[in-house]
Scaffold this motif. Sequence first.
Motif, PDB file in Angstrom:
ATOM      1  N   CYS A 255       9.282 -17.691   8.506  1.00 53.05           N
ATOM      2  CA  CYS A 255       8.239 -18.697   8.315  1.00 53.05           C
ATOM      3  C   CYS A 255       7.130 -18.203   7.396  1.00 53.05           C
ATOM      4  N   GLY A 256       7.374 -17.152   6.665  1.00 53.24           N
ATOM      5  CA  GLY A 256       6.413 -16.751   5.641  1.00 53.24           C
ATOM      6  C   GLY A 256       5.684 -15.452   5.922  1.00 53.24           C
ATOM      7  N   ASN A 257       5.752 -14.917   7.127  1.00 60.81           N
ATOM      8  CA  ASN A 257       5.118 -13.638   7.388  1.00 60.81           C
ATOM      9  C   ASN A 257       5.944 -12.530   6.760  1.00 60.81           C
ATOM     10  N   PRO A 258       5.314 -11.626   5.989  1.00 54.97           N
ATOM     11  CA  PRO A 258       6.087 -10.584   5.315  1.00 54.97           C
ATOM     12  C   PRO A 258       6.705  -9.619   6.301  1.00 54.97           C
ATOM     13  N   PRO A 259       7.925  -9.167   6.025  1.00 52.88           N
ATOM     14  CA  PRO A 259       8.561  -8.198   6.916  1.00 52.88           C
ATOM     15  C   PRO A 259       7.824  -6.870   6.892  1.00 52.88           C
ATOM     16  N   LEU A 260       7.920  -6.133   7.977  1.00 55.10           N
ATOM     17  CA  LEU A 260       7.297  -4.824   8.025  1.00 55.10           C
ATOM     18  C   LEU A 260       8.115  -3.855   7.174  1.00 55.10           C
ATOM     19  N   VAL A 261       7.441  -3.132   6.280  1.00 50.69           N
ATOM     20  CA  VAL A 261       8.147  -2.198   5.408  1.00 50.69           C
ATOM     21  C   VAL A 261       7.450  -0.844   5.466  1.00 50.69           C
ATOM     22  N   ASP A 262       8.204   0.194   5.193  1.00 45.74           N
ATOM     23  CA  ASP A 262       7.628   1.521   5.112  1.00 45.74           C
ATOM     24  C   ASP A 262       6.794   1.645   3.848  1.00 45.74           C
ATOM     25  N   SER A 263       5.938   2.656   3.809  1.00 47.77           N
ATOM     26  CA  SER A 263       5.116   2.886   2.632  1.00 47.77           C
ATOM     27  C   SER A 263       5.980   3.234   1.424  1.00 47.77           C
ATOM     28  N   THR A 264       5.593   2.727   0.275  1.00 47.46           N
ATOM     29  CA  THR A 264       6.256   3.072  -0.977  1.00 47.46           C
ATOM     30  C   THR A 264       5.791   4.457  -1.422  1.00 47.46           C
ATOM     31  N   ASP A 265       6.683   5.219  -2.018  1.00 47.47           N
ATOM     32  CA  ASP A 265       6.310   6.562  -2.480  1.00 47.47           C
ATOM     33  C   ASP A 265       5.167   6.494  -3.493  1.00 47.47           C
ATOM     34  N   LEU A 266       5.266   5.548  -4.451  1.00 47.00           N
ATOM     35  CA  LEU A 266       4.233   5.423  -5.476  1.00 47.00           C
ATOM     36  C   LEU A 266       3.906   3.958  -5.698  1.00 47.00           C
ATOM     37  N   VAL A 267       2.652   3.610  -5.520  1.00 42.81           N
ATOM     38  CA  VAL A 267       2.154   2.274  -5.838  1.00 42.81           C
ATOM     39  C   VAL A 267       1.337   2.390  -7.116  1.00 42.81           C
ATOM     40  N   ILE A 268       1.773   1.692  -8.160  1.00 42.49           N
ATOM     41  CA  ILE A 268       1.091   1.719  -9.453  1.00 42.49           C
ATOM     42  C   ILE A 268       0.320   0.421  -9.617  1.00 42.49           C
ATOM     43  N   TYR A 269      -0.975   0.525  -9.867  1.00 39.61           N
ATOM     44  CA  TYR A 269      -1.758  -0.667 -10.158  1.00 39.61           C
ATOM     45  C   TYR A 269      -2.031  -0.715 -11.654  1.00 39.61           C
ATOM     46  N   GLY A 270      -1.534  -1.765 -12.299  1.00 40.77           N
ATOM     47  CA  GLY A 270      -1.710  -1.929 -13.741  1.00 40.77           C
ATOM     48  C   GLY A 270      -0.385  -2.229 -14.410  1.00 40.77           C
ATOM     49  N   GLY A 271      -0.448  -2.873 -15.571  1.00 42.02           N
ATOM     50  CA  GLY A 271       0.764  -3.213 -16.298  1.00 42.02           C
ATOM     51  C   GLY A 271       0.817  -2.632 -17.691  1.00 42.02           C
ATOM     52  N   THR A 272       0.075  -1.565 -17.937  1.00 42.92           N
ATOM     53  CA  THR A 272      -0.012  -0.952 -19.256  1.00 42.92           C
ATOM     54  C   THR A 272       1.236  -0.146 -19.591  1.00 42.92           C
TER      55      THR A 272
END
Length: 560
Positions: free
Chosen positions: A22-39
């Motif tokens: 119904c739209g609630n995101p599934p629980l996921v483990d932490s990602t090794d690397l989260v990159i913020y930006g599209g450069t």
Amino acid sequence: MIRKKLNLFLVSLWSVWMLQSCGNPPLVDSTDLVIYGGTSAAITAAVQAKKMGKSVIIVSPDKHLGGLTSGGLGWSDTGKKEVIGGLSREFYQRVYDKYQQENAWKWEAKSDFGNKGQGTPALDGEFKTMWIFEPHVAEEVYEEWIAELGIEVLRDEWLDRETGVTVENGKITAIRTLSGKEFKGKMFMDATYEGDLMAAAGVSYHVGREANSVYSEEWNGVQTGVYHHRHHFQVLDQPIDPYWIPGDPSSGLLPRISAEHPGIKGEGDDKVQAYCFRMCMSNHPDNRIPFPRPANYDSTQYELLVRIFDAGWDEWFDKFDLIPNRKTDTNNHGPFSSDNIGMNYDYPEASYERRKEIIQEHRDYQSGLLYFVQNDPRIPEKTQIAFKEWGLAKDEFVDNDHWPHQIYVREARRMIGTYVMTENELLQKWPTPQSVGMGSYTIDSHNIQRYVDENGHVQNEGDIGVPLPGPYEIAYGSLIPKKEECSNLVVPVAVSASHIAFGSIRMEPVFMILGQSATTAAMMALDQGIAVQDLSYTSLRERLLADGQVLTMEDRIIAK
């Protein structure tokens, strides 16, 4: 009893499934690397993470990947190509492969392309690299690279800069975007031009020019009376009066001239070098669109340019750098050009809404400038006739009215990390510790102010071009914050550097180099369960060299 417990267990599973469906995101483990930006740095960073067997996600405020590299800057600021290694070099090799295909040459024959680049052939057959390219080709390379490795990219996701960064015990644990999405990670990267994640995490940074006294520099701070390039009024045979009625200050200043004192030479300020759009123009009759008249067009904004032409200036076409298919990467050139001097000072710290206003003002100014030169009767006839052969490239930026999707943020925030790069390292006055890549472009700053000088004439200030004795090393400490501020963040774009040092480091090939090196360090630190500041440089250096990075002149790529 057993059956009852089993039924309750099944009901619980069904309930969880229904909640997720119904739209609630599934629980996921932490990602090794989260990159913020599209450069461009974000792309090489993500590719390196995948190559190291790590999970990675790109959270991009941009819809288009690649930043300036795919946003109009196709005339690459290569510097010395022999110190561009690793994934950065692979990008240019992939571009080369694109231009080996016959269908890549739609608007001109490959043999007709002049093959001129910045100090190196555009198409370099010896090393199978292509340094000069069209915007859409760069974007295709990035998109294909991402697809090949199955890298997840979420676009148009804007960091909640007020409350969207969770920091616990000196580590970022999650970031949230304005859409409400949350991204948990073990390591984080700020790959934006603006340094938004870094700032929101509480990391120290600087905006503007430091005084020369801060880092014992010569070319930082206010630089009145210094004229290194041809983007100032000293190139003219006569001074230019800044007032509507020449000689009459009471008549008021012409538009886009500041009434403020420029400051004392060598002292710092909070101003940043001018922004512009790198324009992709075409002179092919079947692939050009006339420069549109902006809805709020005001010819008086360009009165100063008329006086410059009247003074005999004749360099309008000097930065129409040719890229394939009869197109250009057109950059600022001259005393009054595409650089919108003085109109971006609040951009680095501004809200998203205010930044959009600044970007729109820059677009209105620059599109109005193009329309003005092509249509105003006061423009020299020779220049105007020649310029009418040009227009926006019809097959570029097709979802943005053929206008670049990325403004040239030449500098914004700059981290104050564990090591600050200065002109002294670049000029090799003292050694750089723990190199993670090399830069080689001239120390370069565009103009920062347009003001009235002591003689009552208009002048520009801030444009600096200082040659280097050779390529220089970039310190690992310039990519990481101070340990007490954040121990799991790397910053390969808004790097720790003084204003004038950043003027050379800020080149797109270097950002890709640093994106790869920063990821390598972060993933090695993750494997060892340590802070990025505690990583052994010996082991980092070994891995970077194994992956093709050039860390010193001894590692440079030369012909066999």
